[in-house]
Motif scaffolding. Structure first.
Motif, PDB file in Angstrom:
ATOM      1  N   PHE A   1       6.624 -14.691  -4.605  1.00 22.64           N
ATOM      2  CA  PHE A   1       6.826 -13.646  -3.609  1.00 22.64           C
ATOM      3  C   PHE A   1       6.343 -12.337  -4.226  1.00 22.64           C
ATOM      4  N   SER A   2       5.500 -11.600  -3.511  1.00 21.87           N
ATOM      5  CA  SER A   2       4.974 -10.347  -4.041  1.00 21.87           C
ATOM      6  C   SER A   2       5.047  -9.249  -2.994  1.00 21.87           C
ATOM      7  N   ALA A   3       5.197  -8.029  -3.451  1.00 18.23           N
ATOM      8  CA  ALA A   3       5.187  -6.862  -2.573  1.00 18.23           C
ATOM      9  C   ALA A   3       4.409  -5.753  -3.265  1.00 18.23           C
ATOM     10  N   ALA A   4       3.751  -4.914  -2.466  1.00 20.01           N
ATOM     11  CA  ALA A   4       2.951  -3.821  -3.025  1.00 20.01           C
ATOM     12  C   ALA A   4       2.986  -2.622  -2.088  1.00 20.01           C
ATOM     13  N   PHE A   5       3.020  -1.432  -2.682  1.00 26.53           N
ATOM     14  CA  PHE A   5       2.861  -0.211  -1.904  1.00 26.53           C
ATOM     15  C   PHE A   5       2.306   0.887  -2.804  1.00 26.53           C
ATOM     16  N   VAL A   6       1.773   1.918  -2.183  1.00 27.85           N
ATOM     17  CA  VAL A   6       1.263   3.079  -2.900  1.00 27.85           C
ATOM     18  C   VAL A   6       2.067   4.294  -2.467  1.00 27.85           C
ATOM     19  N   ALA A   7       2.549   5.052  -3.442  1.00 29.22           N
ATOM     20  CA  ALA A   7       3.299   6.269  -3.160  1.00 29.22           C
ATOM     21  C   ALA A   7       3.013   7.267  -4.277  1.00 29.22           C
ATOM     22  N   SER A   8       2.800   8.507  -3.917  1.00 29.87           N
ATOM     23  CA  SER A   8       2.525   9.569  -4.899  1.00 29.87           C
ATOM     24  C   SER A   8       1.377   9.186  -5.821  1.00 29.87           C
ATOM     25  N   LYS A   9       0.356   8.519  -5.242  1.00 27.91           N
ATOM     26  CA  LYS A   9      -0.829   8.070  -5.974  1.00 27.91           C
ATOM     27  C   LYS A   9      -0.483   7.172  -7.151  1.00 27.91           C
ATOM     28  N   LYS A  10       0.541   6.343  -6.938  1.00 24.25           N
ATOM     29  CA  LYS A  10       0.882   5.302  -7.899  1.00 24.25           C
ATOM     30  C   LYS A  10       1.000   3.985  -7.147  1.00 24.25           C
ATOM     31  N   LEU A  11       0.462   2.919  -7.746  1.00 23.81           N
ATOM     32  CA  LEU A  11       0.551   1.585  -7.176  1.00 23.81           C
ATOM     33  C   LEU A  11       1.787   0.898  -7.732  1.00 23.81           C
ATOM     34  N   TYR A  12       2.630   0.421  -6.843  1.00 28.12           N
ATOM     35  CA  TYR A  12       3.855  -0.278  -7.220  1.00 28.12           C
ATOM     36  C   TYR A  12       3.703  -1.749  -6.846  1.00 28.12           C
TER      37      TYR A  12
END
Length: 251
Positions: A205-216
Motif C-alpha cells: 500500500f502506498s500514498a504520495a503527496f506534494v506539499a511545500s515543494k516536498k514529496l512525501y
C-alpha cells in the motif's frame, strides 16, 4: 501506546536523501523499505535538498491519554455506528507526527521505530521486519503531485518499473485512487500485489503527496503468501494507516 511526533528515470534529476540521525535502536533484520514507487517519484521529482532549520521535535503523548481520547469520541457517537471490531482497529493504532518534516500518520501501536539510511521514519513489526511502514520526504520542484500526472499514470509507470526488476516474478495493481488531504491537498493512493524472489508474495500500500515543494511518500509492505494470506483485521489496520497519511497540523 505513545502518540508520537503508495520507476521512471529522469537524467536531469538527482535524488539525495540524508541519513537519519540515530534516535532509536537499529533494526536487526534487513528488509527492503520501499517499492519502485519511491524510486520512480523521487527520481522524477526530486532536486538537491535544501538545509532545513531544526524545529520542534515529534510530539509524544501517553497511551492512556490517547485511549481515553478515542473512547471519549466513540462514547459520544451512537453505538450503532461503531462495531467492536472498528473500535479495536483504532485502539491498535497510534498517531505519529513529525513536526520537523511536516507529516502525520497512524501506525500499528506494537510496531517498533527503527533507523534505516534513506528513511525519514520506519516502523517494523517486531521479529518480522519485512512487514513495515516507512516514510521518505525529499524536496521537489513541483507544488502539487497532479503536475506530474494522474494517479493512473503513476500506477502504470510503477507497475512497469516493478516488472523490469530481475527479482520480480509478478506484479499486479489492485487499486488506484485519489483523496483530499488537509487544505484540499491531493493524495494519491496505490495498492498492488508483488511476487518476488526477495521475500515472496507481498501486499503493498502506498500514498504520495506534494506539499511545500516536498514529496512525501508512504510505503506499507506486508507478507501475503498463499499459506498465510493477509487477514481481514490486519488489512483494515493497514488501510487505516494508508488513509491517515497527511500533512502535519500547524502547531
Amino acid at each position: 501506546m505513545a502518540l508520537c511526533g503508495l520507476s521512471v528515470t529522469h537524467s536531469n534529476l538527482i535524488l539525495y536523501i540524508p541519513p537519519l540521525k540515530p534516535t532509536t535502536r537499529r533494526s536487526r533484520t534487513h528488509s527492503p523499505l520501499f517499492s519502485p514507487l519511491t524510486t520512480t517519484l523521487t527520481t522524477l521529482l526530486s532536486q538537491n535538498p535544501k538545509q532545513i532549520d531544526p524545529v520542534k521535535p515529534p510530539i509524544c503523548l501517553s497511551k492512556r491519554v490517547l485511549n481515553l481520547t478515542i473512547l471519549a469520541v466513540l462514547s459520544s457517537v451512537p453505538l450503532s455506528r461503531f462495531s467492536k471490531s472498528m473500535a479495536q482497529d483504532y485502539l491498535d493504532l497510534e498517531l505519529y507526527t513529525d513536526s520537523k518534516e511536516g507529516f502525520t500518520l497512524l501506525k500499528p501501536s506494537s510496531w517498533i521505530k527503527v533507523d534505516k539510511a534513506g528513511a525519514t521514519a520506519l516502523f517494523e513489526e517486531e521479529n518480522k521486519g519485512a512487514n513495515n511502514v516507512g516514510v521518505v520526504v525529499t524536496p521537489v520542484r513541483l507544488t502539487s503531485l497532479d503536475e506530474f500526472g494522474t494517479p493512473q499514470f503513476v500506477a502504470d509507470k510503477l507497475i512497469q518499473a516493478e516488472k523490469r526488476k530481475e527479482s520480480t516474478k509478478d506484479a499486479e495493481v489492485i487499486a488506484v485512487s485519489e483523496r483530499s488531504g488537509k487544505g484540499g491537498l491531493h493524495v494519491y493512493e496505490f495498492e498492488y500485489k508483488l511476487d518476488s524472489t526477495r521475500g515472496g508474495m507481498k501486499r503493498i500500500f502506498s500514498a504520495a503527496f506534494v506539499a511545500s515543494k516536498k514529496l512525501y511518500l508512504l510505503n506499507i509492505a506486508h507478507s501475503d503468501k498463499p499459506e498465510s494470506p493477509l487477514d481481514t483485521h490486519t488489512r483494515t489496520i493497514l488501510e487505516q494507516v494508508l488513509h491517515s497519511f497527511d500533512v502535519a497540523p500547524s502547531i
